[in-house]
Scaffold this motif. Structure first.
Motif, PDB file in Angstrom:
ATOM      1  N   GLY A  50       0.819  -1.206   0.000  1.00 48.74           N
ATOM      2  CA  GLY A  50       0.000   0.000   0.000  1.00 48.74           C
ATOM      3  C   GLY A  50       0.853   1.256   0.000  1.00 48.74           C
ATOM      4  O   GLY A  50       1.871   1.319  -0.695  1.00 48.74           O
ATOM      5  N   PRO A  51       0.488   2.264   0.780  1.00 50.54           N
ATOM      6  CA  PRO A  51       1.250   3.511   0.793  1.00 50.54           C
ATOM      7  C   PRO A  51       2.500   3.463   1.665  1.00 50.54           C
ATOM      8  O   PRO A  51       3.088   4.498   1.974  1.00 50.54           O
ATOM      9  N   GLY A  52       2.910   2.262   2.072  1.00 50.98           N
ATOM     10  CA  GLY A  52       4.162   2.123   2.814  1.00 50.98           C
ATOM     11  C   GLY A  52       4.055   2.415   4.282  1.00 50.98           C
ATOM     12  O   GLY A  52       5.059   2.740   4.935  1.00 50.98           O
ATOM     13  N   THR A  53       2.877   2.242   4.845  1.00 47.35           N
ATOM     14  CA  THR A  53       2.611   2.624   6.232  1.00 47.35           C
ATOM     15  C   THR A  53       3.597   2.035   7.225  1.00 47.35           C
ATOM     16  O   THR A  53       4.019   2.714   8.164  1.00 47.35           O
ATOM     17  N   ASP A  54       3.976   0.775   7.034  1.00 48.92           N
ATOM     18  CA  ASP A  54       4.739   0.061   8.056  1.00 48.92           C
ATOM     19  C   ASP A  54       6.198  -0.197   7.675  1.00 48.92           C
ATOM     20  O   ASP A  54       6.916  -0.871   8.417  1.00 48.92           O
ATOM     21  N   LEU A  55       6.623   0.317   6.550  1.00 49.69           N
ATOM     22  CA  LEU A  55       7.967  -0.017   6.064  1.00 49.69           C
ATOM     23  C   LEU A  55       9.068   0.614   6.910  1.00 49.69           C
ATOM     24  O   LEU A  55      10.118   0.006   7.133  1.00 49.69           O
ATOM     25  N   ALA A  56       8.860   1.833   7.382  1.00 49.99           N
ATOM     26  CA  ALA A  56       9.911   2.506   8.152  1.00 49.99           C
ATOM     27  C   ALA A  56      10.211   1.757   9.444  1.00 49.99           C
ATOM     28  O   ALA A  56      11.378   1.624   9.838  1.00 49.99           O
ATOM     29  N   ALA A  57       9.170   1.259  10.116  1.00 49.33           N
ATOM     30  CA  ALA A  57       9.385   0.527  11.365  1.00 49.33           C
ATOM     31  C   ALA A  57      10.180  -0.742  11.109  1.00 49.33           C
ATOM     32  O   ALA A  57      11.059  -1.115  11.900  1.00 49.33           O
ATOM     33  N   ALA A  65      22.219  -2.758   8.012  1.00 50.51           N
ATOM     34  CA  ALA A  65      22.591  -3.363   6.732  1.00 50.51           C
ATOM     35  C   ALA A  65      21.492  -4.214   6.119  1.00 50.51           C
ATOM     36  O   ALA A  65      21.728  -4.914   5.140  1.00 50.51           O
ATOM     37  N   GLY A  66      20.287  -4.176   6.657  1.00 48.48           N
ATOM     38  CA  GLY A  66      19.207  -4.971   6.104  1.00 48.48           C
ATOM     39  C   GLY A  66      18.525  -4.272   4.945  1.00 48.48           C
ATOM     40  O   GLY A  66      18.961  -3.212   4.474  1.00 48.48           O
ATOM     41  N   GLN A  67      17.433  -4.884   4.496  1.00 46.23           N
ATOM     42  CA  GLN A  67      16.673  -4.318   3.385  1.00 46.23           C
ATOM     43  C   GLN A  67      15.195  -4.597   3.594  1.00 46.23           C
ATOM     44  O   GLN A  67      14.814  -5.674   4.072  1.00 46.23           O
ATOM     45  N   VAL A  68      14.351  -3.632   3.230  1.00 46.81           N
ATOM     46  CA  VAL A  68      12.902  -3.790   3.265  1.00 46.81           C
ATOM     47  C   VAL A  68      12.378  -3.551   1.857  1.00 46.81           C
ATOM     48  O   VAL A  68      12.666  -2.522   1.243  1.00 46.81           O
ATOM     49  N   ILE A  69      11.612  -4.511   1.346  1.00 44.31           N
ATOM     50  CA  ILE A  69      11.059  -4.431  -0.002  1.00 44.31           C
ATOM     51  C   ILE A  69       9.539  -4.416   0.098  1.00 44.31           C
ATOM     52  O   ILE A  69       8.937  -5.338   0.660  1.00 44.31           O
ATOM     53  N   GLY A  70       8.932  -3.376  -0.426  1.00 50.81           N
ATOM     54  CA  GLY A  70       7.481  -3.313  -0.503  1.00 50.81           C
ATOM     55  C   GLY A  70       7.032  -3.579  -1.922  1.00 50.81           C
ATOM     56  O   GLY A  70       7.591  -3.017  -2.870  1.00 50.81           O
ATOM     57  N   VAL A  71       6.044  -4.453  -2.080  1.00 49.43           N
ATOM     58  CA  VAL A  71       5.520  -4.784  -3.407  1.00 49.43           C
ATOM     59  C   VAL A  71       4.036  -4.437  -3.451  1.00 49.43           C
ATOM     60  O   VAL A  71       3.270  -4.807  -2.562  1.00 49.43           O
ATOM     61  N   ASP A  72       3.641  -3.730  -4.508  1.00 51.76           N
ATOM     62  CA  ASP A  72       2.233  -3.412  -4.726  1.00 51.76           C
ATOM     63  C   ASP A  72       2.037  -3.229  -6.226  1.00 51.76           C
ATOM     64  O   ASP A  72       2.990  -2.895  -6.944  1.00 51.76           O
ATOM     65  N   ARG A  73       0.816  -3.445  -6.685  1.00 57.25           N
ATOM     66  CA  ARG A  73       0.538  -3.283  -8.118  1.00 57.25           C
ATOM     67  C   ARG A  73      -0.172  -1.981  -8.447  1.00 57.25           C
ATOM     68  O   ARG A  73      -0.307  -1.618  -9.619  1.00 57.25           O
ATOM     69  N   ASP A  74      -0.657  -1.274  -7.429  1.00 53.20           N
ATOM     70  CA  ASP A  74      -1.415  -0.039  -7.642  1.00 53.20           C
ATOM     71  C   ASP A  74      -0.440   1.117  -7.824  1.00 53.20           C
ATOM     72  O   ASP A  74       0.300   1.464  -6.898  1.00 53.20           O
ATOM     73  N   PRO A  75      -0.420   1.759  -8.991  1.00 53.01           N
ATOM     74  CA  PRO A  75       0.546   2.843  -9.215  1.00 53.01           C
ATOM     75  C   PRO A  75       0.378   4.018  -8.266  1.00 53.01           C
ATOM     76  O   PRO A  75       1.355   4.694  -7.936  1.00 53.01           O
ATOM     77  N   VAL A  76      -0.852   4.276  -7.818  1.00 50.63           N
ATOM     78  CA  VAL A  76      -1.067   5.372  -6.868  1.00 50.63           C
ATOM     79  C   VAL A  76      -0.422   5.032  -5.529  1.00 50.63           C
ATOM     80  O   VAL A  76       0.240   5.873  -4.903  1.00 50.63           O
ATOM     81  N   MET A  77      -0.602   3.808  -5.069  1.00 54.80           N
ATOM     82  CA  MET A  77       0.011   3.368  -3.817  1.00 54.80           C
ATOM     83  C   MET A  77       1.530   3.382  -3.925  1.00 54.80           C
ATOM     84  O   MET A  77       2.241   3.808  -2.999  1.00 54.80           O
ATOM     85  N   ALA A  79       3.437   5.209  -5.878  1.00 51.67           N
ATOM     86  CA  ALA A  79       3.933   6.589  -5.883  1.00 51.67           C
ATOM     87  C   ALA A  79       3.907   7.176  -4.477  1.00 51.67           C
ATOM     88  O   ALA A  79       4.857   7.869  -4.056  1.00 51.67           O
ATOM     89  N   GLU A  80       2.839   6.922  -3.729  1.00 51.61           N
ATOM     90  CA  GLU A  80       2.739   7.449  -2.375  1.00 51.61           C
ATOM     91  C   GLU A  80       3.794   6.831  -1.470  1.00 51.61           C
ATOM     92  O   GLU A  80       4.436   7.532  -0.670  1.00 51.61           O
ATOM     93  N   ALA A  81       3.981   5.511  -1.582  1.00 52.59           N
ATOM     94  CA  ALA A  81       4.983   4.837  -0.751  1.00 52.59           C
ATOM     95  C   ALA A  81       6.382   5.360  -1.060  1.00 52.59           C
ATOM     96  O   ALA A  81       7.183   5.609  -0.142  1.00 52.59           O
ATOM     97  N   ARG A  82       6.688   5.540  -2.321  1.00 52.11           N
ATOM     98  CA  ARG A  82       8.021   6.049  -2.685  1.00 52.11           C
ATOM     99  C   ARG A  82       8.228   7.464  -2.167  1.00 52.11           C
ATOM    100  O   ARG A  82       9.327   7.802  -1.713  1.00 52.11           O
ATOM    101  N   ALA A  83       7.188   8.279  -2.204  1.00 52.55           N
ATOM    102  CA  ALA A  83       7.313   9.642  -1.683  1.00 52.55           C
ATOM    103  C   ALA A  83       7.516   9.627  -0.175  1.00 52.55           C
ATOM    104  O   ALA A  83       8.359  10.365   0.362  1.00 52.55           O
ATOM    105  N   ARG A  84       6.769   8.782   0.522  1.00 51.09           N
ATOM    106  CA  ARG A  84       6.865   8.751   1.974  1.00 51.09           C
ATOM    107  C   ARG A  84       8.195   8.168   2.453  1.00 51.09           C
ATOM    108  O   ARG A  84       8.690   8.540   3.524  1.00 51.09           O
ATOM    109  N   VAL A  91      14.861   1.032   2.199  1.00 54.61           N
ATOM    110  CA  VAL A  91      13.545   0.645   1.689  1.00 54.61           C
ATOM    111  C   VAL A  91      13.505   0.784   0.167  1.00 54.61           C
ATOM    112  O   VAL A  91      13.908   1.801  -0.393  1.00 54.61           O
ATOM    113  N   GLU A  92      12.979  -0.266  -0.479  1.00 62.43           N
ATOM    114  CA  GLU A  92      12.770  -0.247  -1.928  1.00 62.43           C
ATOM    115  C   GLU A  92      11.317  -0.619  -2.214  1.00 62.43           C
ATOM    116  O   GLU A  92      10.802  -1.596  -1.664  1.00 62.43           O
ATOM    117  N   ILE A  93      10.671   0.147  -3.073  1.00 63.69           N
ATOM    118  CA  ILE A  93       9.291  -0.127  -3.475  1.00 63.69           C
ATOM    119  C   ILE A  93       9.319  -0.685  -4.895  1.00 63.69           C
ATOM    120  O   ILE A  93       9.865  -0.054  -5.803  1.00 63.69           O
TER     121      ILE A  93
END
Length: 258
Positions: A50-57, A65-77, A79-84, A91-93
Protein backbone atom coordinates in the motif's frame (compact mmCIF):
# COMPACT_ATOMS: atom_id res chain seq x y z
CA UNK A 1 -31.93 8.72 6.15
CA UNK A 2 -28.71 7.75 4.32
CA UNK A 3 -27.59 10.51 2.02
CA UNK A 4 -25.90 9.98 -1.36
CA UNK A 5 -22.46 10.73 0.13
CA UNK A 6 -22.72 7.60 2.26
CA UNK A 7 -22.53 5.46 -0.89
CA UNK A 8 -19.22 6.89 -2.11
CA UNK A 9 -16.07 4.90 -1.43
CA UNK A 10 -13.42 6.55 0.76
CA UNK A 11 -10.04 7.51 -0.61
CA UNK A 12 -8.01 4.30 -0.21
CA UNK A 13 -4.88 5.99 1.11
CA UNK A 14 -6.87 8.05 3.64
CA UNK A 15 -8.69 4.87 4.68
CA UNK A 16 -5.46 2.92 5.26
CA UNK A 17 -4.01 5.85 7.20
CA UNK A 18 -7.13 5.96 9.36
CA UNK A 19 -6.90 2.25 10.14
CA UNK A 20 -3.21 2.54 11.02
CA UNK A 21 -3.85 5.50 13.32
CA UNK A 22 -6.73 3.85 15.20
CA UNK A 23 -6.10 2.17 18.55
CA UNK A 24 -7.01 -1.24 17.11
CA UNK A 25 -4.73 -0.67 14.12
CA UNK A 26 -1.75 0.36 16.21
CA UNK A 27 -2.19 -2.62 18.54
CA UNK A 28 -2.31 -5.38 15.93
CA UNK A 29 0.40 -3.81 13.76
CA UNK A 30 2.74 -3.75 16.76
CA UNK A 31 1.91 -7.40 17.39
CA UNK A 32 2.71 -8.28 13.77
CA UNK A 33 6.04 -6.48 14.05
CA UNK A 34 6.91 -8.47 17.16
CA UNK A 35 5.90 -11.76 15.56
CA UNK A 36 8.14 -11.06 12.57
CA UNK A 37 11.13 -11.30 14.95
CA UNK A 38 13.29 -9.01 12.85
CA UNK A 39 17.06 -8.77 13.24
CA UNK A 40 19.74 -6.48 11.78
CA UNK A 41 20.83 -7.49 8.30
CA UNK A 42 17.66 -9.33 7.31
CA UNK A 43 15.70 -8.79 4.10
CA UNK A 44 12.00 -8.21 4.76
CA UNK A 45 9.15 -8.28 2.25
CA UNK A 46 5.83 -6.46 2.63
CA UNK A 47 3.37 -8.23 0.28
CA UNK A 48 0.88 -5.58 -0.78
CA UNK A 49 2.57 -2.65 0.93
CA UNK A 50 0.00 0.00 0.00
CA UNK A 51 1.25 3.51 0.79
CA UNK A 52 4.16 2.12 2.81
CA UNK A 53 2.61 2.62 6.23
CA UNK A 54 4.74 0.06 8.06
CA UNK A 55 7.97 -0.02 6.06
CA UNK A 56 9.91 2.51 8.15
CA UNK A 57 9.38 0.53 11.37
CA UNK A 58 10.67 -2.62 9.67
CA UNK A 59 13.65 -0.74 8.27
CA UNK A 60 14.59 0.42 11.76
CA UNK A 61 14.51 -3.19 12.98
CA UNK A 62 16.86 -4.51 10.25
CA UNK A 63 19.26 -1.54 10.21
CA UNK A 64 22.04 -0.82 9.51
CA UNK A 65 22.59 -3.36 6.73
CA UNK A 66 19.21 -4.97 6.10
CA UNK A 67 16.67 -4.32 3.38
CA UNK A 68 12.90 -3.79 3.26
CA UNK A 69 11.06 -4.43 0.00
CA UNK A 70 7.48 -3.31 -0.50
CA UNK A 71 5.52 -4.78 -3.41
CA UNK A 72 2.23 -3.41 -4.73
CA UNK A 73 0.54 -3.28 -8.12
CA UNK A 74 -1.42 -0.04 -7.64
CA UNK A 75 0.55 2.84 -9.21
CA UNK A 76 -1.07 5.37 -6.87
CA UNK A 77 0.01 3.37 -3.82
CA UNK A 78 3.48 2.87 -5.24
CA UNK A 79 3.93 6.59 -5.88
CA UNK A 80 2.74 7.45 -2.38
CA UNK A 81 4.98 4.84 -0.75
CA UNK A 82 8.02 6.05 -2.68
CA UNK A 83 7.31 9.64 -1.68
CA UNK A 84 6.87 8.75 1.97
CA UNK A 85 9.96 6.55 2.13
CA UNK A 86 12.26 8.70 -0.01
CA UNK A 87 14.56 9.34 2.96
CA UNK A 88 14.77 5.65 3.92
CA UNK A 89 17.82 4.18 2.15
CA UNK A 90 17.02 0.62 3.26
CA UNK A 91 13.54 0.65 1.69
CA UNK A 92 12.77 -0.25 -1.93
CA UNK A 93 9.29 -0.13 -3.47
CA UNK A 94 8.69 -2.50 -6.39
CA UNK A 95 5.76 -2.64 -8.77
CA UNK A 96 4.41 -6.15 -9.14
CA UNK A 97 1.64 -8.68 -8.73
CA UNK A 98 1.69 -10.52 -5.42
CA UNK A 99 0.83 -13.70 -7.37
CA UNK A 100 4.18 -13.36 -9.19
CA UNK A 101 6.50 -11.52 -6.84
CA UNK A 102 9.32 -9.52 -8.48
CA UNK A 103 11.98 -11.19 -6.32
CA UNK A 104 14.67 -13.78 -6.89
CA UNK A 105 14.29 -17.25 -5.46
CA UNK A 106 15.56 -17.58 -1.89
CA UNK A 107 16.14 -13.86 -1.37
CA UNK A 108 14.07 -12.88 1.70
CA UNK A 109 14.19 -13.77 5.39
CA UNK A 110 10.84 -12.39 6.51
CA UNK A 111 7.55 -11.42 4.90
CA UNK A 112 4.15 -10.20 5.96
CA UNK A 113 0.66 -9.58 4.67
CA UNK A 114 -1.66 -7.09 6.31
CA UNK A 115 -5.31 -7.53 5.25
CA UNK A 116 -4.19 -8.29 1.69
CA UNK A 117 -5.06 -11.96 1.18
CA UNK A 118 -8.73 -11.21 1.76
CA UNK A 119 -8.71 -9.40 -1.60
CA UNK A 120 -6.42 -11.44 -3.87
CA UNK A 121 -7.60 -13.82 -6.59
CA UNK A 122 -5.61 -16.80 -5.28
CA UNK A 123 -4.18 -16.79 -1.73
CA UNK A 124 -2.60 -20.20 -2.34
CA UNK A 125 -0.52 -18.78 -5.19
CA UNK A 126 0.64 -15.87 -3.03
CA UNK A 127 1.82 -18.34 -0.36
CA UNK A 128 3.59 -20.38 -3.05
CA UNK A 129 5.35 -17.22 -4.20
CA UNK A 130 6.46 -16.48 -0.66
CA UNK A 131 7.88 -20.00 -0.40
CA UNK A 132 9.77 -19.51 -3.67
CA UNK A 133 11.20 -16.16 -2.61
CA UNK A 134 12.06 -17.11 0.97
CA UNK A 135 15.25 -18.58 2.34
CA UNK A 136 15.21 -21.78 4.42
CA UNK A 137 13.51 -21.08 7.77
CA UNK A 138 12.11 -17.85 6.34
CA UNK A 139 9.05 -16.58 8.19
CA UNK A 140 5.79 -15.02 7.08
CA UNK A 141 3.34 -13.27 9.41
CA UNK A 142 -0.18 -12.72 8.14
CA UNK A 143 -2.86 -10.48 9.64
CA UNK A 144 -6.14 -11.32 7.95
CA UNK A 145 -9.77 -10.82 9.01
CA UNK A 146 -12.65 -13.24 9.16
CA UNK A 147 -15.64 -11.19 8.09
CA UNK A 148 -18.17 -13.60 9.54
CA UNK A 149 -16.68 -12.57 12.89
CA UNK A 150 -17.95 -9.00 12.56
CA UNK A 151 -20.41 -8.49 15.42
CA UNK A 152 -22.67 -5.47 15.79
CA UNK A 153 -24.87 -5.11 18.85
CA UNK A 154 -28.42 -4.17 17.97
CA UNK A 155 -31.96 -4.52 19.29
CA UNK A 156 -32.61 -5.95 15.79
CA UNK A 157 -29.94 -8.66 15.43
CA UNK A 158 -31.40 -9.88 12.14
CA UNK A 159 -30.30 -6.58 10.60
CA UNK A 160 -26.72 -7.08 11.79
CA UNK A 161 -26.65 -10.65 10.52
CA UNK A 162 -27.97 -9.62 7.11
CA UNK A 163 -25.34 -6.90 6.79
CA UNK A 164 -22.56 -9.37 7.64
CA UNK A 165 -23.97 -11.86 5.11
CA UNK A 166 -23.91 -9.15 2.46
CA UNK A 167 -20.31 -8.23 3.21
CA UNK A 168 -19.18 -11.85 3.14
CA UNK A 169 -21.12 -12.78 0.00
CA UNK A 170 -20.82 -9.66 -2.14
CA UNK A 171 -18.00 -7.37 -1.01
CA UNK A 172 -15.01 -9.37 0.25
CA UNK A 173 -13.43 -11.82 -2.18
CA UNK A 174 -12.09 -14.18 0.52
CA UNK A 175 -14.26 -13.39 3.55
CA UNK A 176 -13.14 -16.36 5.70
CA UNK A 177 -9.43 -16.10 4.89
CA UNK A 178 -8.58 -15.59 8.57
CA UNK A 179 -9.79 -19.03 9.64
CA UNK A 180 -8.45 -20.58 6.40
CA UNK A 181 -4.87 -19.38 6.78
CA UNK A 182 -3.39 -22.18 8.89
CA UNK A 183 -4.80 -24.84 6.56
CA UNK A 184 -3.64 -23.01 3.43
CA UNK A 185 -0.15 -22.63 4.89
CA UNK A 186 0.08 -26.34 5.61
CA UNK A 187 -1.15 -27.14 2.09
CA UNK A 188 1.59 -24.83 0.73
CA UNK A 189 4.23 -26.81 2.61
CA UNK A 190 4.79 -24.26 5.35
CA UNK A 191 5.13 -25.03 9.04
CA UNK A 192 2.56 -23.14 11.11
CA UNK A 193 4.22 -21.82 14.25
CA UNK A 194 1.34 -19.98 15.88
CA UNK A 195 -2.24 -18.84 15.38
CA UNK A 196 -3.69 -16.11 17.58
CA UNK A 197 -6.66 -13.81 17.23
CA UNK A 198 -7.36 -10.18 17.98
CA UNK A 199 -10.91 -9.01 18.54
CA UNK A 200 -10.93 -5.23 19.05
CA UNK A 201 -14.07 -3.67 20.46
CA UNK A 202 -15.44 -0.45 18.99
CA UNK A 203 -17.73 1.69 21.12
CA UNK A 204 -17.72 4.74 18.86
CA UNK A 205 -19.99 4.55 15.83
CA UNK A 206 -17.98 7.04 13.79
CA UNK A 207 -14.79 5.01 14.15
CA UNK A 208 -16.57 1.76 13.24
CA UNK A 209 -18.22 3.48 10.29
CA UNK A 210 -14.83 4.62 8.98
CA UNK A 211 -13.32 1.15 9.36
CA UNK A 212 -16.21 -0.99 8.10
CA UNK A 213 -18.16 1.43 5.90
CA UNK A 214 -21.35 0.73 7.84
CA UNK A 215 -23.55 3.41 6.29
CA UNK A 216 -22.15 2.85 2.80
CA UNK A 217 -22.59 -0.89 2.97
CA UNK A 218 -26.09 -0.71 4.44
CA UNK A 219 -27.09 1.32 1.38
CA UNK A 220 -25.47 -1.25 -0.90
CA UNK A 221 -27.07 -4.14 0.98
CA UNK A 222 -30.49 -2.54 0.48
CA UNK A 223 -29.82 -2.22 -3.24
CA UNK A 224 -28.75 -5.89 -3.37
CA UNK A 225 -31.82 -7.10 -1.51
CA UNK A 226 -30.06 -8.28 1.65
CA UNK A 227 -31.75 -5.56 3.71
CA UNK A 228 -35.10 -3.83 3.43
CA UNK A 229 -35.31 -0.04 3.01
CA UNK A 230 -36.09 0.39 6.71
CA UNK A 231 -32.46 -0.51 7.37
CA UNK A 232 -31.72 3.16 6.71
CA UNK A 233 -33.52 3.99 9.92
CA UNK A 234 -31.80 1.12 11.70
CA UNK A 235 -28.30 2.38 10.96
CA UNK A 236 -29.33 5.93 11.88
CA UNK A 237 -30.55 4.62 15.25
CA UNK A 238 -27.25 2.79 15.84
CA UNK A 239 -25.33 6.00 15.19
CA UNK A 240 -27.29 7.93 17.79
CA UNK A 241 -27.39 5.36 20.61
CA UNK A 242 -24.74 3.58 22.73
CA UNK A 243 -22.81 1.53 20.21
CA UNK A 244 -20.72 -1.63 20.36
CA UNK A 245 -19.14 -3.76 17.65
CA UNK A 246 -16.26 -6.19 17.43
CA UNK A 247 -14.27 -7.75 14.60
CA UNK A 248 -12.12 -10.87 14.34
CA UNK A 249 -8.54 -10.76 13.03
CA UNK A 250 -6.29 -13.82 12.76
CA UNK A 251 -2.52 -13.46 13.16
CA UNK A 252 -0.74 -16.50 11.72
CA UNK A 253 2.99 -17.21 11.77
CA UNK A 254 4.37 -19.77 9.33
CA UNK A 255 7.87 -20.74 8.24
CA UNK A 256 9.76 -22.49 5.48
CA UNK A 257 10.99 -25.89 6.70
CA UNK A 258 14.69 -25.79 7.61
Amino acid sequence: MINNDSRSRPDPIAYLDHVAASTAGRDYKQQVLQLLDLHPGQTVLDIGCGPGTDLAAMATAVAPAGQVIGVDRDPVMIAEARARLAEQPLVEIRSGDVHALPLDEGSVDRARTDRVLQHVADPTQVLAEFRRAARPEGRIVMAEPDWEGLLIDSPQPAMSRALVRFLAAEIIRNPTIGRNLARLCREAGLVVRSVVTAAPVFRDFTTADHLFGLRRNVARAIDAGYLKPDAEGWIDDLSSQPFLASALLFLVVAEIPG
